[in-house]
Design a protein around this motif. Sequence first.
Motif, PDB file in Angstrom:
ATOM      1  N   ILE A   1       0.843  -1.206   0.000  1.00 19.77           N
ATOM      2  CA  ILE A   1       0.000   0.000   0.000  1.00 19.77           C
ATOM      3  C   ILE A   1       0.873   1.248   0.000  1.00 19.77           C
ATOM      4  CG2 ILE A   1      -1.568   1.385   1.449  1.00 19.77           C
ATOM      5  CD1 ILE A   1      -2.894  -1.356   2.212  1.00 19.77           C
ATOM      6  N   VAL A   2       1.887   1.260   0.858  1.00 19.81           N
ATOM      7  CA  VAL A   2       2.788   2.417   0.909  1.00 19.81           C
ATOM      8  C   VAL A   2       3.482   2.602  -0.437  1.00 19.81           C
ATOM      9  CG1 VAL A   2       4.868   3.386   1.975  1.00 19.81           C
ATOM     10  CG2 VAL A   2       3.160   2.231   3.404  1.00 19.81           C
ATOM     11  N   GLN A   3       4.052   1.523  -0.961  1.00 17.30           N
ATOM     12  CA  GLN A   3       4.827   1.642  -2.190  1.00 17.30           C
ATOM     13  C   GLN A   3       3.958   1.972  -3.396  1.00 17.30           C
ATOM     14  OE1 GLN A   3       7.974  -1.222  -2.790  1.00 17.30           O
ATOM     15  NE2 GLN A   3       8.287  -1.454  -0.594  1.00 17.30           N
ATOM     16  N   MET A   4       2.773   1.388  -3.471  1.00 18.67           N
ATOM     17  CA  MET A   4       1.884   1.713  -4.591  1.00 18.67           C
ATOM     18  C   MET A   4       1.409   3.162  -4.501  1.00 18.67           C
ATOM     19  SD  MET A   4      -1.469  -0.339  -5.968  1.00 18.67           S
ATOM     20  CE  MET A   4      -2.441   0.299  -7.331  1.00 18.67           C
ATOM     21  N   SER A   5       1.164   3.639  -3.282  1.00 21.28           N
ATOM     22  CA  SER A   5       0.737   5.033  -3.100  1.00 21.28           C
ATOM     23  C   SER A   5       1.802   6.001  -3.596  1.00 21.28           C
ATOM     24  CB  SER A   5       0.436   5.303  -1.622  1.00 21.28           C
ATOM     25  OG  SER A   5      -0.634   4.497  -1.171  1.00 21.28           O
TER      26      SER A   5
ATOM     27  N   ALA B  75       4.106   5.255  -5.854  1.00 15.87           N
ATOM     28  CA  ALA B  75       4.170   5.082  -7.309  1.00 15.87           C
ATOM     29  C   ALA B  75       3.090   5.895  -8.004  1.00 15.87           C
ATOM     30  CB  ALA B  75       4.057   3.602  -7.666  1.00 15.87           C
ATOM     31  N   VAL B  76       1.884   5.916  -7.423  1.00 19.17           N
ATOM     32  CA  VAL B  76       0.807   6.731  -7.982  1.00 19.17           C
ATOM     33  C   VAL B  76       1.182   8.209  -7.887  1.00 19.17           C
ATOM     34  CG1 VAL B  76      -1.587   7.487  -7.660  1.00 19.17           C
ATOM     35  CG2 VAL B  76      -1.027   5.046  -7.574  1.00 19.17           C
TER      36      VAL B  76
ATOM     37  N   CYS C 213       5.603   0.948 -11.977  1.00 17.03           N
ATOM     38  CA  CYS C 213       5.442   0.511 -10.582  1.00 17.03           C
ATOM     39  C   CYS C 213       3.984   0.414 -10.145  1.00 17.03           C
ATOM     40  CB  CYS C 213       6.223   1.424  -9.641  1.00 17.03           C
ATOM     41  SG  CYS C 213       8.013   1.198  -9.757  1.00 17.03           S
ATOM     42  N   VAL C 214       3.139   1.314 -10.614  1.00 16.74           N
ATOM     43  CA  VAL C 214       1.725   1.217 -10.237  1.00 16.74           C
ATOM     44  C   VAL C 214       1.146  -0.108 -10.721  1.00 16.74           C
ATOM     45  CG1 VAL C 214      -0.595   2.179 -10.543  1.00 16.74           C
ATOM     46  CG2 VAL C 214       1.331   3.706 -10.103  1.00 16.74           C
ATOM     47  N   SER C 215       1.397  -0.438 -11.974  1.00 22.70           N
ATOM     48  CA  SER C 215       0.844  -1.686 -12.515  1.00 22.70           C
ATOM     49  C   SER C 215       1.471  -2.905 -11.833  1.00 22.70           C
ATOM     50  CB  SER C 215       1.014  -1.748 -14.031  1.00 22.70           C
ATOM     51  OG  SER C 215       2.362  -1.544 -14.417  1.00 22.70           O
ATOM     52  N   ALA C 216       2.768  -2.843 -11.540  1.00 18.30           N
ATOM     53  CA  ALA C 216       3.424  -3.963 -10.852  1.00 18.30           C
ATOM     54  C   ALA C 216       2.866  -4.157  -9.449  1.00 18.30           C
ATOM     55  CB  ALA C 216       4.930  -3.729 -10.788  1.00 18.30           C
ATOM     56  N   HIS C 217       2.661  -3.073  -8.723  1.00 14.49           N
ATOM     57  CA  HIS C 217       2.131  -3.191  -7.357  1.00 14.49           C
ATOM     58  C   HIS C 217       0.663  -3.600  -7.356  1.00 14.49           C
ATOM     59  CE1 HIS C 217       5.516  -2.137  -4.844  1.00 14.49           C
ATOM     60  NE2 HIS C 217       5.871  -1.278  -5.784  1.00 14.49           N
TER      61      HIS C 217
ATOM     62  N   ILE D 102      -6.383   3.114  -4.452  1.00 11.77           N
ATOM     63  CA  ILE D 102      -5.030   3.692  -4.464  1.00 11.77           C
ATOM     64  C   ILE D 102      -4.701   4.198  -5.865  1.00 11.77           C
ATOM     65  CG2 ILE D 102      -2.569   3.225  -4.158  1.00 11.77           C
ATOM     66  CD1 ILE D 102      -3.454   1.016  -2.107  1.00 11.77           C
ATOM     67  N   ARG D 103      -4.955   3.362  -6.840  1.00 13.82           N
ATOM     68  CA  ARG D 103      -4.653   3.705  -8.241  1.00 13.82           C
ATOM     69  C   ARG D 103      -5.368   4.987  -8.663  1.00 13.82           C
ATOM     70  NH1 ARG D 103      -3.835   0.204 -13.266  1.00 13.82           N
ATOM     71  NH2 ARG D 103      -4.789   1.356 -14.964  1.00 13.82           N
ATOM     72  N   ASN D 104      -6.621   5.148  -8.218  1.00 11.19           N
ATOM     73  CA  ASN D 104      -7.449   6.273  -8.655  1.00 11.19           C
ATOM     74  C   ASN D 104      -7.514   7.414  -7.645  1.00 11.19           C
ATOM     75  OD1 ASN D 104      -8.262   5.070 -11.171  1.00 11.19           O
ATOM     76  ND2 ASN D 104      -9.435   3.621  -9.940  1.00 11.19           N
ATOM     77  N   LYS D 105      -6.671   7.349  -6.611  1.00 14.27           N
ATOM     78  CA  LYS D 105      -6.613   8.379  -5.566  1.00 14.27           C
ATOM     79  C   LYS D 105      -7.963   8.566  -4.878  1.00 14.27           C
ATOM     80  CE  LYS D 105      -2.722  10.954  -7.467  1.00 14.27           C
ATOM     81  NZ  LYS D 105      -2.184  12.280  -7.783  1.00 14.27           N
ATOM     82  N   GLY D 106      -8.672   7.461  -4.705  1.00 12.70           N
ATOM     83  CA  GLY D 106      -9.940   7.489  -3.991  1.00 12.70           C
ATOM     84  C   GLY D 106      -9.738   7.106  -2.535  1.00 12.70           C
ATOM     85  N   THR D 107     -10.826   6.952  -1.806  1.00 10.60           N
ATOM     86  CA  THR D 107     -10.760   6.549  -0.399  1.00 10.60           C
ATOM     87  C   THR D 107     -10.683   5.033  -0.323  1.00 10.60           C
ATOM     88  OG1 THR D 107     -12.055   8.469   0.262  1.00 10.60           O
ATOM     89  CG2 THR D 107     -11.952   6.648   1.825  1.00 10.60           C
ATOM     90  N   ILE D 108      -9.697   4.510   0.394  1.00 14.20           N
ATOM     91  CA  ILE D 108      -9.584   3.066   0.578  1.00 14.20           C
ATOM     92  C   ILE D 108     -10.671   2.646   1.565  1.00 14.20           C
ATOM     93  CG2 ILE D 108      -8.090   1.176   1.345  1.00 14.20           C
ATOM     94  CD1 ILE D 108      -5.684   2.921   0.635  1.00 14.20           C
TER      95      ILE D 108
END
Length: 196
Positions: free
Chosen positions: A71-75, A77-78, A85-89, A107-113
């Motif tokens: 979650i941290v790393q994908m955030s 990357a976004v 990196c986004v697609s890999a995560h 995370i990908r769309n910068k929405g609320t988890i």
Amino acid sequence: MKETIRGFKMDEASNEPEEVKEVFDWYKENFGFVPNLTKVLSAAPAALRSYWLSQIQLTQYGLLTPEEHNIVQMSIAVENQCRYCVSAHQMAGGAFFGSDEKDLEAIRNKGTIPSEKFDALRSFTLDVYQNKGRVSDKVLEGFLSVGYNKAQAIEVITNIGVKVMSNLTNQLAMSEVDEPFAPLAEGLFETESVYR
């Protein structure tokens, strides 16, 4: 020799130094292939091993769960608009870490988890990154109030450091997204104009 469109190495040579072969072999054993990011980093063995060993240390000794590391790393990357990196995560989150697809899409769309705790983790991560660690007491207290601790806050920074290394490498080299997660890169950050 296969290269990125910017001329950075992107293949596996038969004469790789032992310190590079060890990393390549680990990826083949654990993922079934050597990711293009790894190939690009292999031109600078210290960078390759720093990235690889940091990820292993986080997995073996981390205070956050593998899902939380992702979650941290994908955030990050976004935030850095790194298609690779986004697609890999996103792929890794679903395939290896048991992440809920709704969490990954948020995370990908910068929405609320949907998970309050995970949303607080992502929010804290971005506050730390955007403010260069100078977060307010309120931000830190918000992170701690959902069940995290100060040692885990430091681990968030470690994850940020690792991800910045890969994001900037991919952006500089213009690394080609690997086939296994290429479909997840569709529609992400069309940044060709950034380079002109």
